[in-house]
Design an enzyme around this catalytic site. Structure first.
Site, PDB file in Angstrom:
ATOM      1  N   CYS A 256      -8.550   2.262   6.349  1.00  0.00           N
ATOM      2  CA  CYS A 256      -7.834   2.825   5.161  1.00  0.00           C
ATOM      3  C   CYS A 256      -8.354   2.117   3.874  1.00  0.00           C
ATOM      4  O   CYS A 256      -8.805   0.945   3.670  1.00  0.00           O
ATOM      5  CB  CYS A 256      -6.403   2.205   5.500  1.00  0.00           C
ATOM      6  SG  CYS A 256      -5.511   2.250   3.813  1.00  0.00           S
TER       7      CYS A 256
ATOM      8  N   GLU B 250      -0.511  -0.352  16.167  1.00  0.00           N
ATOM      9  CA  GLU B 250      -1.052   0.506  16.068  1.00  0.00           C
ATOM     10  C   GLU B 250      -2.084   1.125  16.918  1.00  0.00           C
ATOM     11  O   GLU B 250      -2.121   2.315  17.178  1.00  0.00           O
ATOM     12  CB  GLU B 250      -1.902   0.540  14.429  1.00  0.00           C
ATOM     13  CG  GLU B 250      -2.736   1.550  14.005  1.00  0.00           C
ATOM     14  CD  GLU B 250      -3.655   1.221  12.955  1.00  0.00           C
ATOM     15  OE1 GLU B 250      -3.187   0.374  12.075  1.00  0.00           O
ATOM     16  OE2 GLU B 250      -4.695   1.676  12.888  1.00  0.00           O
TER      17      GLU B 250
ATOM     18  N   SER C 131      -2.598  -8.249  10.507  1.00  0.00           N
ATOM     19  CA  SER C 131      -3.840  -8.385  10.602  1.00  0.00           C
ATOM     20  C   SER C 131      -4.654  -8.114   9.409  1.00  0.00           C
ATOM     21  O   SER C 131      -5.527  -8.858   8.960  1.00  0.00           O
ATOM     22  CB  SER C 131      -4.299  -7.233  11.679  1.00  0.00           C
ATOM     23  OG  SER C 131      -4.780  -6.159  11.017  1.00  0.00           O
TER      24      SER C 131
ATOM     25  N   CYS D 271       0.877  -1.259   0.119  1.00  0.00           N
ATOM     26  CA  CYS D 271      -0.008  -0.066  -0.012  1.00  0.00           C
ATOM     27  C   CYS D 271       1.120   1.384  -0.213  1.00  0.00           C
ATOM     28  O   CYS D 271       2.186   1.449   0.330  1.00  0.00           O
ATOM     29  CB  CYS D 271      -1.014   0.029   1.206  1.00  0.00           C
ATOM     30  SG  CYS D 271       0.105   0.100   2.671  1.00  0.00           S
TER      31      CYS D 271
ATOM     32  N   CYS E 114       2.501   5.896   8.914  1.00  0.00           N
ATOM     33  CA  CYS E 114       1.787   6.160   7.749  1.00  0.00           C
ATOM     34  C   CYS E 114       0.561   7.211   7.980  1.00  0.00           C
ATOM     35  O   CYS E 114       0.221   7.395   9.371  1.00  0.00           O
ATOM     36  CB  CYS E 114       0.940   4.790   7.329  1.00  0.00           C
ATOM     37  SG  CYS E 114      -0.079   5.325   6.154  1.00  0.00           S
TER      38      CYS E 114
ATOM     39  N   HIS F 286      -2.634  -4.754  19.200  1.00  0.00           N
ATOM     40  CA  HIS F 286      -1.671  -4.362  17.966  1.00  0.00           C
ATOM     41  C   HIS F 286      -1.035  -3.180  18.094  1.00  0.00           C
ATOM     42  O   HIS F 286      -1.448  -2.268  18.722  1.00  0.00           O
ATOM     43  CB  HIS F 286      -2.955  -4.094  16.826  1.00  0.00           C
ATOM     44  CG  HIS F 286      -2.107  -4.155  15.294  1.00  0.00           C
ATOM     45  ND1 HIS F 286      -1.590  -3.138  15.123  1.00  0.00           N
ATOM     46  CD2 HIS F 286      -2.044  -4.981  14.522  1.00  0.00           C
ATOM     47  CE1 HIS F 286      -1.254  -3.003  13.740  1.00  0.00           C
ATOM     48  NE2 HIS F 286      -1.367  -4.396  13.578  1.00  0.00           N
TER      49      HIS F 286
HETATM   50  S1  SF4 Z   1      -2.979   2.715   6.892  1.00  0.00           S
HETATM   51 FE1  SF4 Z   1      -3.267   1.891   4.896  1.00  0.00          FE
HETATM   52  S2  SF4 Z   1      -1.603   2.981   3.667  1.00  0.00           S
HETATM   53 FE2  SF4 Z   1      -1.124   3.107   5.748  1.00  0.00          FE
HETATM   54  S3  SF4 Z   1       0.241   1.361   6.335  1.00  0.00           S
HETATM   55 FE3  SF4 Z   1      -1.908   0.785   6.748  1.00  0.00          FE
HETATM   56  S4  SF4 Z   1      -2.611  -0.273   4.883  1.00  0.00           S
HETATM   57 FE4  SF4 Z   1      -0.844   0.766   4.340  1.00  0.00          FE
END
Ligand code: SF4
Length: 278
Positions: free
Chosen positions: A189, A122, A218, A12, A92, A120
């Site tokens: 996303c 994130e 994931s 991505c 990102c 996770h």
């Molecule tokens: S948020 Fe979307 S563009 Fe960003 S790293 Fe994750 S999958 Fe990729």
């Protein structure tokens, strides 16, 4: 064996960007794995000497540290800066957005609800931007909402970027039934949607489906579960070494897709290998 690739698959925007950043800083290190793909991490190590730290304590003063695509918790970022390390942020932008939403809405005294996996990286990073951490809640299912007592009469909700939009809608619907004010931010996303829709479409028409990606990713696991819904013979592999020729016996058409952290060179090796089966 005939192979058909999904109309959208693989890297991505965020991952491409992070890899480009890592390639431009030779001898830098990442804080946690840059992306969920060990083969690509090895390539960056071999070609650009990109190192890896798993513990902040080990970072030295003059290190150049690249923050991974998933981001890191706010305090970790603060501690890194305090160490005088040179910090290059490859988070990102689609992950930075939910971090900033949580920060802003939490300051405005909204309770925060995150739809995501609490373990996770994130989600851990996004959660850390909450002003009142006791009032930042993480759920995976609508039923998880029953146990939550929101501190304020108003709730702001965001989703982990790789989550399924259908499930997010279920959670939002349940949330609205019980709260006077709900602010919904769609932080899922587009890259995930596009790869998922293409995988769904392809898995209907093939005899066997191969999903390539990190087994801890994931995003890849979700692609696999979508393919499984339409094609029972769907397999998740990290690279061509995981392929089992038995999967392709008496099959004519193999669909291939790949998670957002899977490099093209690995996909090509898998395609070549599958095509070589009779
Ligand atoms: S948020 Fe979307 S563009 Fe960003 S790293 Fe994750 S999958 Fe990729």
């Amino acid at each position: 064996m005939k192979v058909k690739l999904a109309s959208n698959y693989g890297f991505c925007f965020g991952v491409k960007r992070a890899i480009k950043i890592a390639e431009s800083y030779e001898n830098a290190s990442t804080m946690g794995p840059l992306i969920h793909n060990q083969d690509e991490i090895n390539r960056l190590k071999n070609n650009f000497n990109v190192g890896l730290y798993t513990d902040l304590k080990d970072v030295k003063d003059d290190d150049t540290i690249i923050i991974r695509t998933h981001g890191i918790p706010k305090d970790d970022l603060k501690n890194l800066k305090a160490k005088n390390a040179k910090v290059i942020n490859a988070t990102c932008p689609f992950v930075t957005t939910p971090q900033q939403i949580v920060k802003k809405m939490s300051k405005e005294e909204y309770s925060i609800l995150i739809f995501g996996d609490s373990e996770h990286p994130e989600v851990k990073g996004v959660q850390s931007y909450g002003y009142d951490l006791d009032d930042v809640h993480i759920v995976l299912e609508p039923s998880d909402l029953e146990k939550i007592n929101f501190k304020y009469g108003k709730v702001a909700t965001i989703a982990q970027t790789t989550k399924k939009k259908e499930k997010y809608l279920e959670i939002v619907n349940t949330l609205i039934l019980k709260n006077k004010e709900v602010r919904v931010f769609n932080t899922i996303c587009d890259a995930t949607f596009e790869n998922q829709d293409a995988a769904r479409e392809l898995s209907v028409e093939v005899d066997v489906m191969v999903v390539i990606g990190g087994k801890k990713s994931s995003n890849t696991k979700q692609l696999h579960s979508i393919c499984k819904e339409n094609c029972e013979d769907s397999y998740l592999i990290e690279n061509e070494n995981d392929l089992d020729p038995k999967w392709f016996e008496n099959k004519k058409l193999c669909g291939i897709t790949a998670g957002a952290s899977t490099p093209d060179w690995i996909i090509q090796q898998v395609v070549n290998c599958v095509e070589s089966y009779n």
